[in-house]
Design a protein around this motif. Structure first.
Motif, mmCIF file in Angstrom:
data_model
loop_
_atom_site.group_PDB
_atom_site.id
_atom_site.type_symbol
_atom_site.label_atom_id
_atom_site.label_comp_id
_atom_site.label_asym_id
_atom_site.label_seq_id
_atom_site.Cartn_x
_atom_site.Cartn_y
_atom_site.Cartn_z
ATOM 1 N N SER A 1 3.469 14.250 -1.865
ATOM 2 C CA SER A 1 4.511 13.251 -1.680
ATOM 3 C C SER A 1 3.839 11.892 -1.553
ATOM 4 O O SER A 1 2.648 11.799 -1.229
ATOM 5 C CB SER A 1 5.350 13.540 -0.430
ATOM 6 O OG SER A 1 6.473 12.676 -0.383
ATOM 7 N N ILE A 2 4.594 10.842 -1.812
ATOM 8 C CA ILE A 2 4.106 9.477 -1.691
ATOM 9 C C ILE A 2 4.997 8.751 -0.691
ATOM 10 O O ILE A 2 6.217 8.891 -0.701
ATOM 11 C CB ILE A 2 4.132 8.735 -3.045
ATOM 12 C CG1 ILE A 2 3.367 9.525 -4.104
ATOM 13 C CG2 ILE A 2 3.578 7.321 -2.907
ATOM 14 C CD1 ILE A 2 1.889 9.689 -3.824
ATOM 15 N N THR A 3 4.378 7.966 0.177
ATOM 16 C CA THR A 3 5.124 7.197 1.164
ATOM 17 C C THR A 3 4.476 5.829 1.342
ATOM 18 O O THR A 3 3.284 5.658 1.084
ATOM 19 C CB THR A 3 5.191 7.937 2.510
ATOM 20 O OG1 THR A 3 5.945 7.155 3.451
ATOM 21 C CG2 THR A 3 3.800 8.200 3.073
ATOM 22 N N ALA A 4 5.277 4.886 1.781
ATOM 23 C CA ALA A 4 4.745 3.554 2.089
ATOM 24 C C ALA A 4 4.437 3.413 3.572
ATOM 25 O O ALA A 4 3.908 2.379 4.002
ATOM 26 C CB ALA A 4 5.737 2.472 1.657
ATOM 27 N N ASN A 5 4.745 4.445 4.352
ATOM 28 C CA ASN A 5 4.494 4.410 5.800
ATOM 29 C C ASN A 5 3.476 5.497 6.153
ATOM 30 O O ASN A 5 3.792 6.686 6.099
ATOM 31 C CB ASN A 5 5.798 4.635 6.571
ATOM 32 C CG ASN A 5 5.620 4.445 8.069
ATOM 33 O OD1 ASN A 5 4.517 4.562 8.605
ATOM 34 N ND2 ASN A 5 6.708 4.144 8.765
ATOM 35 N N PRO B 1 0.833 -1.212 0.000
ATOM 36 C CA PRO B 1 0.000 0.000 0.000
ATOM 37 C C PRO B 1 0.864 1.257 0.000
ATOM 38 O O PRO B 1 1.898 1.318 0.670
ATOM 39 C CB PRO B 1 -0.803 -0.126 1.302
ATOM 40 C CG PRO B 1 -0.763 -1.578 1.647
ATOM 41 C CD PRO B 1 0.568 -2.076 1.170
ATOM 42 N N LEU B 2 0.440 2.250 -0.771
ATOM 43 C CA LEU B 2 1.119 3.535 -0.795
ATOM 44 C C LEU B 2 0.146 4.622 -0.363
ATOM 45 O O LEU B 2 -1.074 4.475 -0.519
ATOM 46 C CB LEU B 2 1.647 3.838 -2.197
ATOM 47 C CG LEU B 2 2.734 2.902 -2.732
ATOM 48 C CD1 LEU B 2 3.130 3.281 -4.157
ATOM 49 C CD2 LEU B 2 3.964 2.897 -1.830
ATOM 50 N N TYR B 3 0.690 5.716 0.153
ATOM 51 C CA TYR B 3 -0.139 6.769 0.739
ATOM 52 C C TYR B 3 0.243 8.119 0.147
ATOM 53 O O TYR B 3 1.430 8.448 -0.001
ATOM 54 C CB TYR B 3 0.019 6.780 2.258
ATOM 55 C CG TYR B 3 -0.417 5.481 2.880
ATOM 56 C CD1 TYR B 3 -1.744 5.290 3.295
ATOM 57 C CD2 TYR B 3 0.479 4.424 3.010
ATOM 58 C CE1 TYR B 3 -2.149 4.075 3.828
ATOM 59 C CE2 TYR B 3 0.076 3.210 3.548
ATOM 60 C CZ TYR B 3 -1.244 3.043 3.943
ATOM 61 O OH TYR B 3 -1.658 1.831 4.465
ATOM 62 N N CYS B 4 -0.777 8.882 -0.209
ATOM 63 C CA CYS B 4 -0.576 10.247 -0.694
ATOM 64 C C CYS B 4 -0.484 11.194 0.494
ATOM 65 O O CYS B 4 -1.231 11.047 1.473
ATOM 66 C CB CYS B 4 -1.745 10.685 -1.562
ATOM 67 S SG CYS B 4 -2.045 9.660 -3.011
ATOM 68 N N LEU C 1 9.771 14.098 4.420
ATOM 69 C CA LEU C 1 9.300 13.727 3.091
ATOM 70 C C LEU C 1 9.736 14.776 2.073
ATOM 71 O O LEU C 1 9.809 15.958 2.379
ATOM 72 C CB LEU C 1 7.777 13.610 3.074
ATOM 73 C CG LEU C 1 7.140 12.446 3.836
ATOM 74 C CD1 LEU C 1 5.625 12.523 3.714
ATOM 75 C CD2 LEU C 1 7.649 11.115 3.335
ATOM 76 N N THR C 2 10.030 14.324 0.867
ATOM 77 C CA THR C 2 10.313 15.234 -0.239
ATOM 78 C C THR C 2 9.045 15.398 -1.071
ATOM 79 O O THR C 2 8.419 14.408 -1.441
ATOM 80 C CB THR C 2 11.448 14.691 -1.116
ATOM 81 O OG1 THR C 2 12.641 14.595 -0.321
ATOM 82 C CG2 THR C 2 11.717 15.624 -2.291
ATOM 83 N N PHE C 3 8.681 16.633 -1.358
ATOM 84 C CA PHE C 3 7.428 16.918 -2.038
ATOM 85 C C PHE C 3 7.662 17.345 -3.489
ATOM 86 O O PHE C 3 8.659 17.994 -3.813
ATOM 87 C CB PHE C 3 6.652 18.016 -1.298
ATOM 88 C CG PHE C 3 5.931 17.509 -0.081
ATOM 89 C CD1 PHE C 3 4.565 17.260 -0.119
ATOM 90 C CD2 PHE C 3 6.625 17.253 1.088
ATOM 91 C CE1 PHE C 3 3.904 16.772 0.992
ATOM 92 C CE2 PHE C 3 5.973 16.766 2.210
ATOM 93 C CZ PHE C 3 4.604 16.524 2.162
ATOM 94 N N LEU C 4 6.714 16.970 -4.344
ATOM 95 C CA LEU C 4 6.717 17.363 -5.741
ATOM 96 C C LEU C 4 5.684 18.466 -5.951
ATOM 97 O O LEU C 4 4.586 18.406 -5.394
ATOM 98 C CB LEU C 4 6.363 16.181 -6.647
ATOM 99 C CG LEU C 4 7.054 14.844 -6.394
ATOM 100 C CD1 LEU C 4 6.570 13.809 -7.417
ATOM 101 C CD2 LEU C 4 8.557 14.990 -6.447
ATOM 102 N N SER C 5 6.006 19.450 -6.761
ATOM 103 C CA SER C 5 5.014 20.443 -7.150
ATOM 104 C C SER C 5 3.973 19.791 -8.062
ATOM 105 O O SER C 5 4.315 18.984 -8.927
ATOM 106 C CB SER C 5 5.674 21.605 -7.896
ATOM 107 O OG SER C 5 6.490 22.349 -7.027
#
Length: 441
Positions: free
Chosen positions: A151-155, A88-91, A162-166
């Motif tokens: 950003s996307i994380t698995a936790n 599972p991935l999380y936004c 976290l590193t964020f994308l525009s």
């Protein structure tokens, strides 16, 4: 002793209160079933030159993020997913009034309101057997429609660092900066075919291309000079593509033949990224390799070609163009393009190769695509995977790909080939200028 314990308990309590105030966690339900977390956070954005980012607590990678207005404003994160380690991935979406939605910032943004929830992962159907596959990580929450970063994380419990994308494509646009843009998937190794690349760029100008996009892992020194020349001129955008720093990319298309982590240095990922990068910048995109030219034959330029094709096929958004081989072993007998000053420039002189192999009716000709990017959701190399409009196969006498390479029908003599004189001598001065001003000559 009792006083020290009491002081310790007071300190722990105060720290807990501070953390609660900092994160402002609020658990809510979306559609009565999925929990999201809302909190204040100071997002850290990556620099413009960082085009690939690891997804924390996983082997997956995220590339870029776009708002997809065709899907109700869902956030689409172009990603590379390890098929063998699905999880599972999380936004994590953040809104900040001071953020610029279209330009990555080097400095950390000011604290903003954020929300986290589970993402949907759509793997593309073409992976050619490789363990890492181009994918779309979709953030579908109705929360924070004004989000500017993701950003996307698995936790789902670790939001620190976290590193964020525009999030790009914040607005739908009806007018475009460019009419025709060429997406070239990637350069790698010591590719140094400088003469052919400069000639191709000048042919593009002649047929009406205003923009070329190249994803660059590495290249030879002379091609590097040509890249800088056309970037300075404004026609070329070079997107850094350091995929080899994260994965072991394959130099070929088949896992069984070439091995590696991902197909052809991530070719499928860059092609899809280019579609969304230029979705509201260009009316049409040409998705072909660096040694290919999509050439109109019954019209003077691409604008005239597409004007007729769209009039005939108003519901089509994908136009498939056949690939035809021009053997680099056969040369124009006139010698009009065999210029002594070009002999020192590395690469193939495509202007000399005017002989085309005959079409074989029993053999399938590979295609590349010319698309309306707003009609396409996913693409592969030779065709689109998901699109919203119709697909039209363009007859090869109307438009075809000029592909100068080693012959496929090597047994044929020159008199068995077709003469296909599409290039013009007026190209020579502009090619000379590019080679001279770039420092290659």
């Amino acid at each position: 002793m009792m006083q020290r314990k009491l002081a310790l308990l007071v300190g722990i309590g105060a720290l807990a209160i501070l953390l609660m105030l900092k994160w402002e966690h609020v658990i809510t339900l979306i559609n009565g079933e999925k929990a999201s977390v809302q909190f204040a956070l100071q997002p850290r954005q990556r620099t413009p030159t960082d085009t690939i980012t690891p997804i924390p607590f996983s082997r997956h990678l995220m590339v870029s993020a776009f708002k997809d207005h065709r899907l109700g404003g869902a956030i689409r994160v172009i990603s590379i997913i390890c098929r063998q380690e699905l999880q599972p991935l999380y936004c994590v979406l953040c809104a900040n009034a001071k953020a610029d939605a279209n330009v990555d910032a080097k400095a950390d943004g000011a604290p903003g309101q954020c929300t986290s929830f589970q993402a949907k992962v759509h793997q593309h159907s073409d992976d050619f057997g490789f363990p890492f596959v181009t994918s779309d990580v979709l953030c579908l929450s109705p929360a924070l429609q004004q989000a500017t970063r993701v950003s996307i994380t698995a936790n789902p419990y670790a939001f620190h660092n976290l590193t964020f994308l525009s999030i790009q494509n914040q607005e739908v646009k009806e007018s475009f900066k460019y009419n025709f843009t060429v997406c070239i998937s990637n350069l790698f190794g010591v590719y140094n075919n400088a003469l052919q690349f400069a000639q191709t760029m000048e042919v593009y100008k002649l047929i009406g291309v205003q923009r070329v996009v190249i994803y660059n892992t590495s290249c030879g020194p002379d091609v590097e000079k040509i890249l800088k020349y056309y970037s300075k001129e404004g026609m070329l955008e070079v997107v850094p593509w350091p995929i080899d720093k994260f994965l072991k990319p394959s130099t070929g298309w088949s896992y069984d033949l070439h091995h590696g982590d991902i197909h052809y240095y991530g070719q499928l990922t860059t092609l899809n990224e280019c579609i969304y990068r230029y979705m509201y910048q260009s009316k049409y995109l040409l998705m072909n390799d660096i040694d290919e030219i999509i050439m109109p034959y019954k019209h003077a330029n691409l604008e005239n070609l597409m004007g007729i094709l769209q009039q005939q096929r108003p519901n089509a958004g994908v136009f498939k163009i056949e690939n035809h081989i021009f053997p680099k072993t056969q040369f124009d007998d006139s010698g009009r393009f065999r210029l002594p000053r070009w002999r020192s420039v590395p690469g193939v002189n495509i202007l000399e190769h005017v002989y085309r192999e005959p079409d074989r009716k029993h053999v399938f000709n590979p295609t590349k695509v010319l698309i309306n990017p707003r009609s396409v959701e996913q693409t592969s190399v030779h065709t689109t995977l998901k699109q919203f409009g119709l697909v039209f196969n363009v007859p090869f006498d109307v438009c075809r790909i000029i592909h100068v390479r080693v012959p496929l029908q090597g047994q044929l003599s020159k008199d068995q080939l077709f003469v296909d004189k599409k290039f013009e001598k007026l190209l020579i001065p502009s090619i000379d200028r590019a080679l001279n001003e770039s420092g290659v000559l």
